[in-house]
Design a protein around this motif. Structure first.
Motif, short mmCIF file in Angstrom:
data_model
loop_
_atom_site.label_atom_id
_atom_site.label_comp_id
_atom_site.label_asym_id
_atom_site.label_seq_id
_atom_site.Cartn_x
_atom_site.Cartn_y
_atom_site.Cartn_z
N SER A 45 0.81 -1.22 0.00
CA SER A 45 0.00 0.00 0.00
C SER A 45 0.84 1.27 0.00
O SER A 45 0.46 2.26 -0.61
CB SER A 45 -0.92 0.01 1.22
OG SER A 45 -1.68 -1.17 1.27
N TYR A 46 1.97 1.25 0.73
CA TYR A 46 2.65 2.52 0.95
C TYR A 46 4.08 2.59 0.42
O TYR A 46 4.62 3.67 0.27
CB TYR A 46 2.66 2.85 2.45
CG TYR A 46 1.28 2.93 3.05
CD1 TYR A 46 0.31 3.79 2.50
CD2 TYR A 46 0.92 2.15 4.14
CE1 TYR A 46 -0.96 3.84 3.03
CE2 TYR A 46 -0.36 2.21 4.67
CZ TYR A 46 -1.29 3.06 4.11
OH TYR A 46 -2.54 3.12 4.63
N ARG A 52 7.42 -2.94 -3.92
CA ARG A 52 6.18 -3.70 -3.90
C ARG A 52 6.30 -5.01 -4.65
O ARG A 52 5.67 -5.99 -4.30
CB ARG A 52 5.06 -2.90 -4.57
CG ARG A 52 4.64 -1.69 -3.79
CD ARG A 52 3.57 -0.95 -4.54
NE ARG A 52 3.55 0.44 -4.14
CZ ARG A 52 2.76 1.35 -4.67
NH1 ARG A 52 1.95 1.01 -5.64
NH2 ARG A 52 2.79 2.58 -4.26
N ARG A 108 -4.50 -5.88 2.66
CA ARG A 108 -4.32 -4.83 1.66
C ARG A 108 -5.67 -4.21 1.31
O ARG A 108 -5.80 -3.00 1.16
CB ARG A 108 -3.67 -5.40 0.40
CG ARG A 108 -3.34 -4.40 -0.64
CD ARG A 108 -2.66 -5.09 -1.78
NE ARG A 108 -3.59 -5.95 -2.50
CZ ARG A 108 -4.13 -5.61 -3.67
NH1 ARG A 108 -3.83 -4.46 -4.23
NH2 ARG A 108 -4.96 -6.43 -4.27
N PHE A 111 -6.41 -1.71 3.93
CA PHE A 111 -5.71 -0.44 3.74
C PHE A 111 -6.36 0.36 2.61
O PHE A 111 -6.53 1.58 2.71
CB PHE A 111 -4.24 -0.68 3.40
CG PHE A 111 -3.39 -0.99 4.59
CD1 PHE A 111 -3.25 -0.07 5.61
CD2 PHE A 111 -2.74 -2.21 4.71
CE1 PHE A 111 -2.47 -0.36 6.71
CE2 PHE A 111 -1.97 -2.50 5.81
CZ PHE A 111 -1.83 -1.57 6.81
N ALA A 112 -6.71 -0.36 1.54
CA ALA A 112 -7.28 0.34 0.39
C ALA A 112 -8.66 0.88 0.69
O ALA A 112 -9.14 1.79 0.01
CB ALA A 112 -7.34 -0.62 -0.81
N GLY A 188 -9.44 -4.30 -3.40
CA GLY A 188 -9.17 -2.94 -2.95
C GLY A 188 -10.08 -1.95 -3.63
O GLY A 188 -10.76 -1.16 -2.98
#
Lengths: 226, 239
Positions: A45-46, A52, A108, A111-112, A188
């Motif tokens: 995510s970041y 990634r 994930r 987070f998304a 996501g």
């Protein structure tokens, strides 16, 4: 042929021991997987793009191949590299890595699913970084661990609440979002699109992080019971 | 010699025509048992999910049977189910070939998963659609076929591809009863003296390729099927 339970019943303690072992392995693998998943999901995510790719490759590899063959590989092929694992260790490592890959995908999605508006609001209110993570991001990630979207809608199915009223309206709204529900693929994006009902829903995010009955959508629960 | 040098030296002996033919047949067996099992399982799951609809089965006792089946077989691990089918065949003195046993086990497991999936699809259709169809004197099955299914299938299809994918992976457990699919073929080649890195590595690559194709298909189907007119705001009348 007759079925003789007495002979099997005699070995019941062994069965229970085996069940305890299964639970213990599942628990350890799940906890390890949760940590790997948290790290992997945060990376995807970041982190900047080149960082990634290894994580994505890890997730792809472990979700696209059977767990049994992964464990076989660890147990039979690693000794050729000079690393000999005991059966339990091979199983633990294999299952942890496997659970980690699935949980990376699931977290994930969490987070998304944090809406930009909520992050902006946190910043406006002067939240520290830790406060933002705990109060804004964590509830979304934890909620992603449960198969909410699909089952919420089923739970609130109109069939049970023909009485109408606010619950009915909520059920209708949830049903509108159904085809966008979280899935093995691309969740996501789906979660992000499904956000607007949360804004309309004043229920506290933490209190909604309750497990619902049923599966058929990949969740943390699938990983435990698989 | 290091491990890598040994493997490189061994590779030409491993990647021969006959070994590859053997692995290709094993791949075919994997695909056969999982795809055939999924097809049968989906047919069974469709019946199970339909029998759970109060519009179709107005007796609670009738609806309880599919619920029992689904909840039972969703909770038994696949390996245990497989061994159950295997030993039940032995117990009943059925001379069932191994592929039939594996297809049966996959079908039973799949029927439970598919029933839940199809039920989710049915319930994604608004109950007013049922009401309207029944009011217009549609027989329940016709209403299902003409009104509910056309709206439900876009919810049903994407997860079902995930199910096929997970079944392809779960058939690796069929190696435990000796059915020659990819995992068992890798085991046999290892026992024939090839390096486990080569044999199990090849097995992993084969599974990965199949899963990749299926996952791409699923992603494509999902993108196509969930494309719908922009999110609707619930009308004030409902509030």
């Amino acid at each position: 042929v007759t079925l003789q339970y007495g002979q099997v019943l005699h070995y019941l303690p062994d069965f229970l021991l085996g069940a305890g072992m299964a639970l213990w392995i599942a628990f350890v693998a799940f906890c390890g997987g949760l940590l790997i998943g948290l790290f992997g999901a945060a990376m995807i995510s970041y982190a900047p793009r080149p960082f990634r790719w290894p994580v994505i490759a890890y997730v792809r590899f472990f979700t696209y191949t059977p767990q049994l063959v992964q464990i076989f590989f660890l147990f039979f092929a690693l000794p050729e590299f000079g690393v000999t694992l005991s059966p339990v260790v091979a199983v633990l490592i294999g299952m942890t890595l496997n659970a980690g890959a699935y949980l990376t995908e699931i977290e994930r999605a969490g987070f998304a699913s944090v809406p930009q508006a909520e992050l902006d609001a946190a910043e406006t209110l002067g939240f520290s970084r830790a406060q933002t993570v705990w109060y804004v991001i964590a509830p979304h990630v934890i909620r992603a661990l449960y198969p909410l979207h699909h089952h919420d809608a089923r739970h609130l199915d109109g069939r049970d609440l023909r009485g109408g009223g606010a619950d009915r309206a909520r059920a209708e709204r949830q049903r509108d979002l159904l085809p966008l529900r979280r899935d093995f693929f691309d969740h996501g994006r789906d979660l992000r699109r499904a956000d607007h009902h949360r804004v309309a829903d004043p229920v506290d995010a933490w209190s909604r992080a309750v497990p619902r009955e049923g599966e058929s959508v990949l969740s943390a629960w699938d990983i435990i019971v698989r | 010699m290091s491990t890598w040098q040994i493997i490189v030296a061994e590779a030409p002996r491993f990647f021969t025509y006959w070994n590859m033919l053997f692995l290709a047949e094993a791949l075919l067996n994997t695909l056969l048992s999982s795809v055939l099992g999924c097809a049968v399982g989906y047919a069974m799951g469709f019946v199970l999910a339909t029998l759970r609809l109060p519009e179709v089965a107005p007796f609670a006792a009738l609806r309880a049977l599919p619920i029992l089946w689904v909840e039972l077989f969703r909770r038994i691990p696949f390996l245990v189910l497989l061994l159950l089918v295997f030993f039940l065949c032995q117990f009943l003195r059925l001379e069932a070939p191994l592929w039939a046993i594996s297809v049966t086990a996959v079908a039973i497991r799949m029927s439970a998963l598919a029933a839940e999936n199809i039920r989710g699809g049915y319930e994604s259709v608004r109950p007013t659609q049922w009401d309207a169809a029944l009011t217009m004197n549609f027989p329940p099955l016709l209403a299902l076929r003409r009104v509910v299914l056309p709206q439900a299938w876009r919810v049903i299809v994407p997860p079902s591809i995930v199910h096929v994918l997970s079944m392809v992976k779960e058939t690796s457990l069929v190696s435990q009863i000796g059915f020659i699919e990819i995992t068992f073929a890798a085991k046999m080649l290892t026992q024939r003296g090839f390096s486990a890195i080569l044999t199990y590595g090849t097995a992993l690559v084969l599974y990965f390729c199949v899963s990749w194709v299926l996952a791409s298909l699923g992603r494509w189907a999902e993108r196509r099927l969930t494309r719908r007119p922009g999110a609707t705001v619930p009308s004030p009348a409902l509030l």
